[in-house]
Enzyme design. Structure first.
Site, PDB file in Angstrom:
ATOM      1  CB  SER A  34      -6.143  -6.040  -3.088  1.00  0.00           C
ATOM      2  OG  SER A  34      -7.070  -5.197  -4.092  1.00  0.00           O
ATOM      3  CG  ASN A 121      -5.601   2.849 -12.628  1.00  0.00           C
ATOM      4  OD1 ASN A 121      -5.775   1.856 -11.892  1.00  0.00           O
ATOM      5  ND2 ASN A 121      -5.245   2.938 -13.708  1.00  0.00           N
ATOM      6  CG  HIS A 167      30.203   8.549  26.524  1.00  0.00           C
ATOM      7  ND1 HIS A 167      30.650   8.611  25.282  1.00  0.00           N
ATOM      8  CD2 HIS A 167      30.498   9.814  26.705  1.00  0.00           C
ATOM      9  CE1 HIS A 167      31.339   9.288  24.755  1.00  0.00           C
ATOM     10  NE2 HIS A 167      30.986  10.271  25.541  1.00  0.00           N
ATOM     11  CB  SER A 288       9.367 -15.094  34.281  1.00  0.00           C
ATOM     12  OG  SER A 288      10.015 -16.391  34.442  1.00  0.00           O
ATOM     13  CE  LYS A 294      12.759 -11.882  34.714  1.00  0.00           C
ATOM     14  NZ  LYS A 294      14.068 -11.205  34.206  1.00  0.00           N
ATOM     15  CG  ASN A 296       9.830  -9.859  32.711  1.00  0.00           C
ATOM     16  OD1 ASN A 296      10.999  -9.757  33.311  1.00  0.00           O
ATOM     17  ND2 ASN A 296       9.575 -11.210  32.281  1.00  0.00           N
ATOM     18  CD  GLU A 301      11.168  -6.595  27.884  1.00  0.00           C
ATOM     19  OE1 GLU A 301      12.047  -7.354  27.434  1.00  0.00           O
ATOM     20  OE2 GLU A 301      10.491  -6.594  28.734  1.00  0.00           O
ATOM     21  CE1 TYR A 328      -2.748   1.122  -9.131  1.00  0.00           C
ATOM     22  CE2 TYR A 328      -2.892  -0.177 -11.037  1.00  0.00           C
ATOM     23  CZ  TYR A 328      -3.125  -0.100  -9.527  1.00  0.00           C
ATOM     24  OH  TYR A 328      -3.101  -1.167  -8.687  1.00  0.00           O
ATOM     25  CD  GLN A 333      -4.093  -5.551  -5.605  1.00  0.00           C
ATOM     26  OE1 GLN A 333      -4.653  -5.120  -6.196  1.00  0.00           O
ATOM     27  NE2 GLN A 333      -3.945  -6.996  -5.468  1.00  0.00           N
ATOM     28  CE  LYS A 336      -4.758  -0.182  -2.155  1.00  0.00           C
ATOM     29  NZ  LYS A 336      -3.779  -0.463  -2.883  1.00  0.00           N
TER      30      LYS A 336
HETATM   31  N1  ARG Z   1      -6.679  -2.996  -6.274  1.00  0.00           N
HETATM   32  C1  ARG Z   1      -6.176  -2.139  -6.880  1.00  0.00           C
HETATM   33  C2  ARG Z   1      -4.991  -1.494  -6.098  1.00  0.00           C
HETATM   34  O1  ARG Z   1      -4.837  -1.548  -5.004  1.00  0.00           O
HETATM   35  C3  ARG Z   1      -6.995  -1.077  -7.474  1.00  0.00           C
HETATM   36  C4  ARG Z   1      -6.729  -0.603  -8.537  1.00  0.00           C
HETATM   37  C5  ARG Z   1      -6.505  -1.498  -9.726  1.00  0.00           C
HETATM   38  N2  ARG Z   1      -6.225  -1.008 -11.056  1.00  0.00           N
HETATM   39  C6  ARG Z   1      -6.274  -1.598 -12.093  1.00  0.00           C
HETATM   40  N3  ARG Z   1      -6.142  -1.017 -13.146  1.00  0.00           N
HETATM   41  N4  ARG Z   1      -5.975  -2.672 -12.058  1.00  0.00           N
HETATM   42  O2  ARG Z   1      -4.326  -0.777  -6.496  1.00  0.00           O
END
Ligand code: ARG
Length: 470
Positions: A34, A121, A167, A288, A294, A296, A301, A328, A333, A336
């Site tokens: 990640s 976690n 309306h 345009s 034009k 725009n 938009e 957890y 993950q 995010k």
């Molecule tokens: N990169 C993980 C996440 O975003 C961090 C936590 C990972 N914990 C684990 N026990 N693998 O959630």
């Protein structure tokens, strides 16, 4: 800072590698990593680590010398991150392990004590909350800037008459400033929702460790206070797995985007040559490549279009969470990218709106001319007859017939002669022309929340007091 090539960056020796007999598959390593997106939380991660080690030294789990050494190195690493010089590594999976490994590279064995009494976690749950809190405060400031601009514009346009629609048919004349204040009301509710979300989010999960707490004598209230959290996210199983705050934020964001999208739609309509109510400055528009005439309204938009992805993020997070057993799971993950993108999108759209809306020019004559079409004062004529003793239903009928007559003649009610009007009701007298004017119509709606110019000015004062009190 020393030595980027120590064994902690070797794919066969993960921070958790003890029980493994073969290196992670190269694709799986990329698939599970990640760091490409969670490195955005690097500064929050170190902020949380600092609070954690300070607390550990205060309760005697670390010596104060160890704390000082870790704290000094974390601050130096934060500078590396800010300078864009941090050596991010996919094989170290995420932001947390990249920073921990870097700490150990820098200060050796003491760095390995950072993770005492915590888990990724509770760490990630803490980092996301800290990150979102900072972003919420920026979004709140931008929302307030937009509202301030709207209120200023509403004050400027407190006498500007435009057609009000139901309306999308001309209904009754209203004041343009009144219309802008309707947008402001929507945004005030969005602000309240954002603050509600912040309040429930601002609780510390740190100390929940992996899922059940830790056997070290930690002081959770201390780390919470050091990090500016108002309360604890108390139950350790819930603390590491709760992502309600991310869902609440996306719900706030979706509703706000729905409001901005509605306003965008009106801006797009109003800039069209068919309406021609407003002009947006050139700097918010594009041309345009084929049609030279034009101009725009791309910014509204795009804002309207971007509401779609934010709604998508809300659904993504709800779906992400709905099947997860406690506590957890790696699924989390996936929280995010939707959350980050929702926050970025909302911030950018608010910024665009706060810059653009106060800069629009109202084409007052066009609005007035449009308000004069479509029998916008028909209700006023009915109310006039009621004041002269007719029931509202009978008055409605009388005015309906007058409108049909005028329509047939291609004239407005105010353009009919008094004798022509009188054929529909003997109650109609010369004073009828006072209520058939647009100015008379709006001025008559003189109660709180009504569109009379004096009421619009008073509403602006109240609206400004509300945002000044934030
Ligand atoms: N990169 C993980 C996440 O975003 C961090 C936590 C990972 N914990 C684990 N026990 N693998 O959630």
């Amino acid at each position: 800072m020393s030595n980027h090539n120590s064994s902690s960056r070797d794919a066969t020796s993960k921070l958790w590698g003890g029980r493994f007999t073969e290196p992670t598959d190269a694709f799986v390593e990329r698939f599970t990593a990640s760091v490409s997106f969670d490195q955005r939380m690097a500064l929050e991660d170190m902020q949380a680590s600092l609070a954690h080690v300070q607390m550990l030294s205060e309760v005697g789990v670390l010596t104060s010398a160890e704390f000082e050494q870790i704290a000094t190195a974390l601050k130096a690493i934060a500078e590396e991150v800010k300078a864009g010089e941090f050596p991010w590594s996919v094989s170290l999976e995420d932001v947390h392990m990249n920073i921990e490994a870097r700490l150990t590279e820098c200060i050796g064995a003491v760095g390995k004590k950072l993770h005492t009494g915590r888990s990724r976690n509770d760490q990630v749950a803490t980092d996301v909350r800290l990150w979102l809190r900072g972003r919420i405060d920026q979004i709140a400031a931008e929302l307030t800037r937009l509202q301030a601009g709207l209120i200023t514009l509403a004050e400027r346009e407190a006498d500007t008459i435009m057609p009000g629609f139901t309306h999308l048919q001309s209904a009754q004349p209203v004041i343009f400033g009144h219309h802008l204040l309707a947008w402001n009301e929507m945004l005030s509710r969005d602000y309240e929702r954002l603050m509600d979300c912040r309040r429930r989010m601002n609780r510390s999960p740190l100390g929940a460790a992996a899922l059940g707490g830790t056997s070290y004598p930690i002081d959770r209230a201390r780390t919470a206070a050091l990090l500016g959290f108002d309360q604890l996210s108390e139950n350790s199983l819930d603390a590491v797995s709760d992502r309600d705050f991310a869902i609440e934020f996306c719900a706030f964001a979706s509703i706000l985007m729905m409001h901005l999208s509605r306003a965008s739609e009106e801006l797009v309509l109003w800039t069209s040559s068919q309406f021609d109510f407003i002009d947006l400055p050139d700097r918010f528009c594009t041309g345009s490549s084929i049609m030279p005439q034009k101009k725009n309204p791309d910014v509204p938009e795009l804002v309207r279009g971007k509401s779609g992805r934010v709604n998508g993020h809300l659904i993504a997070l709800l779906t992400l969470m709905k099947g997860q057993p406690l506590a957890y799971n790696k699924d989390n993950q996936e929280d995010k990218e939707p959350l980050f993108d929702a926050a970025d999108t909302v911030y950018d759209c608010l910024r665009a709106f706060a810059d653009m809306v106060p800069a629009l020019t109202a084409k007052r004559e066009n609005m007035l001319a449009a308000a004069a079409q479509g029998f916008a004062t028909a209700t006023d004529l009915a109310d006039y007859l009621v004041r002269k003793g007719l029931s509202f239903r009978d008055a409605h009928e009388v005015v309906g017939r007058a409108v049909a007559f005028a329509l047939n003649q291609q004239r407005d009610l105010a353009q009919l002669q008094i004798d022509e009007l009188k054929q529909f009701s003997a109650l109609i007298e010369q004073d009828v022309f006072l209520v058939l004017t647009l100015q008379g119509s709006v001025a008559a709606r003189d109660h709180i929340g009504g569109t009379a110019p004096s009421q619009v000015r008073a509403a602006c004062v109240r609206a400004r007091a509300l945002i000044d009190a934030r």
